[in-house]
Design an enzyme around this catalytic site. Structure first.
Site, PDB file in Angstrom:
ATOM      1  N   ASP A   1       5.303  -5.751   9.317  1.00 25.04           N
ATOM      2  CA  ASP A   1       6.388  -5.338  10.213  1.00 25.04           C
ATOM      3  C   ASP A   1       6.444  -6.218  11.459  1.00 25.04           C
ATOM      4  O   ASP A   1       7.523  -6.616  11.914  1.00 25.04           O
ATOM      5  CB  ASP A   1       6.201  -3.880  10.639  1.00 25.04           C
ATOM      6  CG  ASP A   1       6.582  -2.910   9.534  1.00 25.04           C
ATOM      7  OD1 ASP A   1       7.212  -3.344   8.552  1.00 25.04           O
ATOM      8  OD2 ASP A   1       6.251  -1.723   9.654  1.00 25.04           O
TER       9      ASP A   1
ATOM     10  N   THR B   1      -1.519   7.352  -0.322  1.00 25.24           N
ATOM     11  CA  THR B   1      -2.740   7.249  -1.127  1.00 25.24           C
ATOM     12  C   THR B   1      -3.584   6.041  -0.739  1.00 25.24           C
ATOM     13  O   THR B   1      -4.752   5.970  -1.115  1.00 25.24           O
ATOM     14  CB  THR B   1      -2.388   7.096  -2.614  1.00 25.24           C
ATOM     15  OG1 THR B   1      -1.688   5.850  -2.785  1.00 25.24           O
ATOM     16  CG2 THR B   1      -1.496   8.228  -3.099  1.00 25.24           C
TER      17      THR B   1
ATOM     18  N   ARG C   1       0.845  -1.191   0.000  1.00 23.36           N
ATOM     19  CA  ARG C   1       0.000   0.000   0.000  1.00 23.36           C
ATOM     20  C   ARG C   1       0.875   1.233   0.000  1.00 23.36           C
ATOM     21  O   ARG C   1       1.749   1.370   0.850  1.00 23.36           O
ATOM     22  CB  ARG C   1      -0.822   0.079   1.304  1.00 23.36           C
ATOM     23  CG  ARG C   1      -1.966  -0.799   1.392  1.00 23.36           C
ATOM     24  CD  ARG C   1      -2.942  -0.351   2.433  1.00 23.36           C
ATOM     25  NE  ARG C   1      -2.433   0.072   3.728  1.00 23.36           N
ATOM     26  CZ  ARG C   1      -3.202   0.537   4.693  1.00 23.36           C
ATOM     27  NH1 ARG C   1      -4.499   0.638   4.510  1.00 23.36           N
ATOM     28  NH2 ARG C   1      -2.699   0.884   5.849  1.00 23.36           N
TER      29      ARG C   1
HETATM   30  C1  PRP Z   1      -0.765  -4.727   4.366  1.00 18.27           C
HETATM   31  C2  PRP Z   1      -1.559  -6.007   4.412  1.00 18.27           C
HETATM   32  C3  PRP Z   1      -2.373  -5.929   3.158  1.00 18.27           C
HETATM   33  C4  PRP Z   1      -2.646  -4.454   3.034  1.00 18.27           C
HETATM   34  C5  PRP Z   1      -4.054  -4.184   3.474  1.00 18.27           C
HETATM   35  O1  PRP Z   1       0.291  -4.832   3.490  1.00 18.27           O
HETATM   36  O2  PRP Z   1      -0.751  -7.142   4.490  1.00 18.27           O
HETATM   37  O3  PRP Z   1      -1.713  -6.418   2.014  1.00 18.27           O
HETATM   38  O4  PRP Z   1      -1.720  -3.781   3.910  1.00 18.27           O
HETATM   39  O5  PRP Z   1      -4.398  -2.876   3.255  1.00 18.27           O
HETATM   40  P1  PRP Z   1      -5.523  -2.465   2.218  1.00 18.27           P
HETATM   41  O6  PRP Z   1      -6.701  -3.338   2.485  1.00 18.27           O
HETATM   42  O7  PRP Z   1      -5.778  -1.025   2.576  1.00 18.27           O
HETATM   43  O8  PRP Z   1      -4.985  -2.628   0.834  1.00 18.27           O
HETATM   44  P2  PRP Z   1       1.382  -3.682   3.355  1.00 18.27           P
HETATM   45  O9  PRP Z   1       1.020  -2.727   2.282  1.00 18.27           O
HETATM   46  O10 PRP Z   1       1.640  -3.079   4.711  1.00 18.27           O
HETATM   47  O11 PRP Z   1       2.638  -4.461   2.822  1.00 18.27           O
HETATM   48  P3  PRP Z   1       3.507  -5.586   3.577  1.00 18.27           P
HETATM   49  O12 PRP Z   1       2.669  -6.826   3.666  1.00 18.27           O
HETATM   50  O13 PRP Z   1       4.680  -5.725   2.678  1.00 18.27           O
HETATM   51  O14 PRP Z   1       3.890  -5.045   4.943  1.00 18.27           O
HETATM   52  N1  URA Z   2      -2.117  -3.202   6.926  1.00 17.92           N
HETATM   53  C1  URA Z   2      -1.696  -3.610   8.139  1.00 17.92           C
HETATM   54  O1  URA Z   2      -0.725  -4.367   8.235  1.00 17.92           O
HETATM   55  N2  URA Z   2      -2.358  -3.171   9.222  1.00 17.92           N
HETATM   56  C2  URA Z   2      -3.422  -2.361   9.149  1.00 17.92           C
HETATM   57  O2  URA Z   2      -3.997  -2.002  10.191  1.00 17.92           O
HETATM   58  C3  URA Z   2      -3.844  -1.931   7.878  1.00 17.92           C
HETATM   59  C4  URA Z   2      -3.172  -2.385   6.780  1.00 17.92           C
END
Ligand code: PRP
Ligand code: URA
Length: 254
Positions: free
Chosen positions: A245, A150, A146
């Site tokens: 994380d 945005t 994400r």
């Molecule tokens: C997190 C999570 C989802 C996304 C959800 O990933 O694992 O993929 O956010 O958010 P959304 O419903 O608003 O799209 P992140 O973008 O933090 O990436 P990561 O898994 O690499 O930490």
């Molecule tokens: N992605 C995460 O990992 N945590 C949240 O709360 C939202 C998006």
């Protein structure tokens, strides 16, 4: 401020292209955006919220701020196994003749292949629990993150084979926040030719559930908990913070 994030011409690692989008760019991208209450989406027939006491128990451990990265990973795996069991309750079977030590009988086996599609990074931790249930499942990876300003998903990895020949694909991602990542993943899989898709996650916000349900009403959603709302930065409340994380011990985004 409304900004245009036009990355239609920016070729990313996968060689695929994103369409341009008009999106909000802000430190608080959810500010002023109306969100449905949990009660409004709870009644969706495609939404399955686990009622298993073990799921509630392990999810509370997972949420706690003092849970270490190692414990977090173990819990994600255990919860995934429990949710996977629930999400597979309607898999198709075909007859299989077998012999017990005493006699022949009509047994059964899963009809058709199963596909697991973890959304990188955080979805990776859910694969192990699913593979304990269906060791022969094929695993394909989609990389989405994400954009923090945005909240739009950015695709950076996509490794799907030529043909989609599975009876069902499980999209695995612990968090469904705005729903953007899940909607994009399902769109990619549909474009690839997958007929039946289920989303399995741990914690969802009502906003994300509504987004996914409206985009793909035929996609079943299996989750451990439906939380209250998204904060102004798009984090789920009460949630658990940043699942990627916490799982991998990184600290740059939460
Ligand atoms: C997190 C999570 C989802 C996304 C959800 O990933 O694992 O993929 O956010 O958010 P959304 O419903 O608003 O799209 P992140 O973008 O933090 O990436 P990561 O898994 O690499 O930490
Ligand atoms: N992605 C995460 O990992 N945590 C949240 O709360 C939202 C998006």
């Amino acid at each position: 401020m409304l900004v245009e994030r036009n990355i239609a011409n920016s070729k990313i690692a996968t060689g695929r292209y994103h369409r341009p989008r008009m999106v909000r760019g802000s430190d608080f991208p959810m500010r002023g955006i109306s969100q449905p209450p949990a009660g409004e989406v709870q009644a969706y027939r495609q939404l399955h919220i686990s009622a298993h006491p073990l799921v509630a128990h392990k999810l509370s451990l997972l949420r706690r701020a003092e849970t270490t990265a190692r414990e977090f990973s173990e819990l994600v795996s255990e919860l995934s196994r429990l949710l996977g069991y629930e999400a597979m309750t309607d898999l198709s079977l075909r007859p299989l003749d077998i012999s017990t030590p005493l006699e022949d009988m009509a047994g059964a086996e899963l009809a058709g292949e199963i596909g697991l599609v973890p959304i990188l990074r955080a979805g990776l931790g859910m694969v192990d629990g699913f593979r304990q249930l269906v060791p022969r499942a094929q695993v394909w990876h989609i990389g989405l993150y994400r954009d923090e300003r945005t909240l739009q998903p950015v695709e950076y990895y996509n490794r799907l084979p030529g043909r989609a020949t599975v009876q069902v694909c499980f999209v695995l991602d612990p968090m469904l926040a705005t729903g953007g990542s899940a909607v994009d993943a399902v769109r990619i899989l549909k474009g690839w030719g997958v007929g039946r898709i289920k989303y399995v996650g741990l914690i969802a916000a009502p906003y994300g559930i509504r987004q996914l349900a409206e985009a793909f009403p035929e996609v079943d959603m299996h989750i451990a908990a439906l939380d209250r709302e998204l904060d102004e930065r798009g984090y789920i409340l009460p949630g658990l913070g940043d699942a990627g994380d916490r799982q991998f011990g990184t600290t740059d985004s939460a």
